[in-house]
Design a protein around this motif. Structure first.
Motif, PDB file in Angstrom:
ATOM      1  N   PRO A  86       0.816  -1.222   0.000  1.00 51.06           N
ATOM      2  CA  PRO A  86       0.000   0.000   0.000  1.00 51.06           C
ATOM      3  C   PRO A  86       0.850   1.272   0.000  1.00 51.06           C
ATOM      4  O   PRO A  86       1.932   1.309   0.576  1.00 51.06           O
ATOM      5  CB  PRO A  86      -0.799  -0.114   1.309  1.00 51.06           C
ATOM      6  CG  PRO A  86      -0.755  -1.560   1.670  1.00 51.06           C
ATOM      7  CD  PRO A  86       0.556  -2.073   1.163  1.00 51.06           C
ATOM      8  N   ASN A 123      -6.276   3.166   6.786  1.00 55.07           N
ATOM      9  CA  ASN A 123      -5.669   2.562   5.595  1.00 55.07           C
ATOM     10  C   ASN A 123      -4.235   3.024   5.346  1.00 55.07           C
ATOM     11  O   ASN A 123      -3.664   2.721   4.301  1.00 55.07           O
ATOM     12  CB  ASN A 123      -6.520   2.879   4.360  1.00 55.07           C
ATOM     13  CG  ASN A 123      -7.898   2.258   4.433  1.00 55.07           C
ATOM     14  OD1 ASN A 123      -8.043   1.122   4.867  1.00 55.07           O
ATOM     15  ND2 ASN A 123      -8.910   2.995   4.017  1.00 55.07           N
ATOM     16  N   SER A 126      -1.476  -1.609   6.055  1.00 56.06           N
ATOM     17  CA  SER A 126      -2.336  -2.789   5.960  1.00 56.06           C
ATOM     18  C   SER A 126      -2.512  -3.369   7.363  1.00 56.06           C
ATOM     19  O   SER A 126      -1.749  -3.044   8.279  1.00 56.06           O
ATOM     20  CB  SER A 126      -1.718  -3.830   5.026  1.00 56.06           C
ATOM     21  OG  SER A 126      -0.486  -4.295   5.548  1.00 56.06           O
TER      22      SER A 126
END
Length: 253
Positions: A86, A123, A126
């Motif tokens: 991410p 967010n 993770s």
């Protein structure tokens, strides 16, 4: 003896499989550098068949498909890479280029500032990364506690106590964020439209009315399934049904 032999065979197969994947990855990179993108995709595909998944592998697959102007597959693999890594700037950058090739420009439903802050915090990492951070803070808590217990100078004990409490609070917060992020991850079932164009129906059958049309590369969320049909929702809140063959799930690792 038999169990030892089975363990040895298993370890040997893992080592050989890793070596094979490494060779395939190297060859695929060479094909990519030569502009032979289809051959590179074949090699990367063999690595996936061997059960290996990584952000780097999906990122390279996305690059290959992007070079071949395959919008759907390129976005699919960039999104998969982003799930495993991410906030990676390089993945986000290339994903942005691929998204610019889409025909659909779906505007997201506006979110309140509080909702944006909440989602941004949850967010940011993770759920497994939040969990790893919680474990690291737990070790820090134990070390700070031991330091507080054994140190004699008042100033050092005060610093150790503050560090102990600080790491404890942050650790609990990380556990909470890991739980919240996991719940978000579990209820989110994203997919990419794979067909060039698909009619979205009001009901899961071929006789129902088409409510809108989507094109290759558009990201949707699968809310439920019925036989060979999936109910999807797009960013602007519209929902409808389409046959499963028209999309590819992102979390089917």
């Amino acid at each position: 003896m038999r169990q030892i032999l089975l363990t040895f065979i298993l370890c040997l197969s893992v080592v050989l499989g890793t070596a094979q994947n490494s060779t395939l990855f190297k060859q695929a990179t060479e094909f990519y550098n030569k502009g032979e993108y289809t051959k590179a995709i074949e090699n990367y595909g063999k690595i996936l068949e061997n059960g290996e998944h990584s952000a780097e592998l999906y990122f390279n697959l996305g690059n290959c498909h992007y070079k071949l102007n395959a919008i759907g597959p390129s976005i699919l693999y960039y999104e998969k890479a982003l799930l495993l890594k991410p906030n990676d700037k390089e993945i986000l950058n290339n994903l942005g280029y691929a998204q610019n090739m889409r025909l659909d420009a779906v505007e997201e439903m506006p979110k309140t500032e509080i909702a944006q802050l909440y989602l941004g915090l949850v967010n940011f990492l993770s759920f497994d990364q939040w969990a790893y951070l919680a474990v690291a803070l737990s070790f820090l808590f134990v070390l700070a506690y031991l330091a507080y217990f054994f140190l004699r100078p008042a100033t050092q004990k005060r610093i150790a106590f503050i560090s102990c409490m600080f790491s404890l609070v942050l650790g609990v917060l990380c556990v909470l964020l890991a739980y919240l992020q996991f719940q978000e991850f579990k209820h989110d079932n994203p997919a990419i439209i794979y067909s060039k164009e698909v009619k979205i129906s009001s009901e899961p059958n071929t006789n129902s009315e088409a409510v809108f049309t989507l094109h290759e590369g558009t990201k949707v969320n699968v809310e439920e399934e019925f036989n060979d049909w999936s109910k999807i929702k797009i960013a602007d809140g519209q929902t409808g049904w389409l046959l499963n063959d028209n999309l590819r799930l992102l979390k089917d690792f």
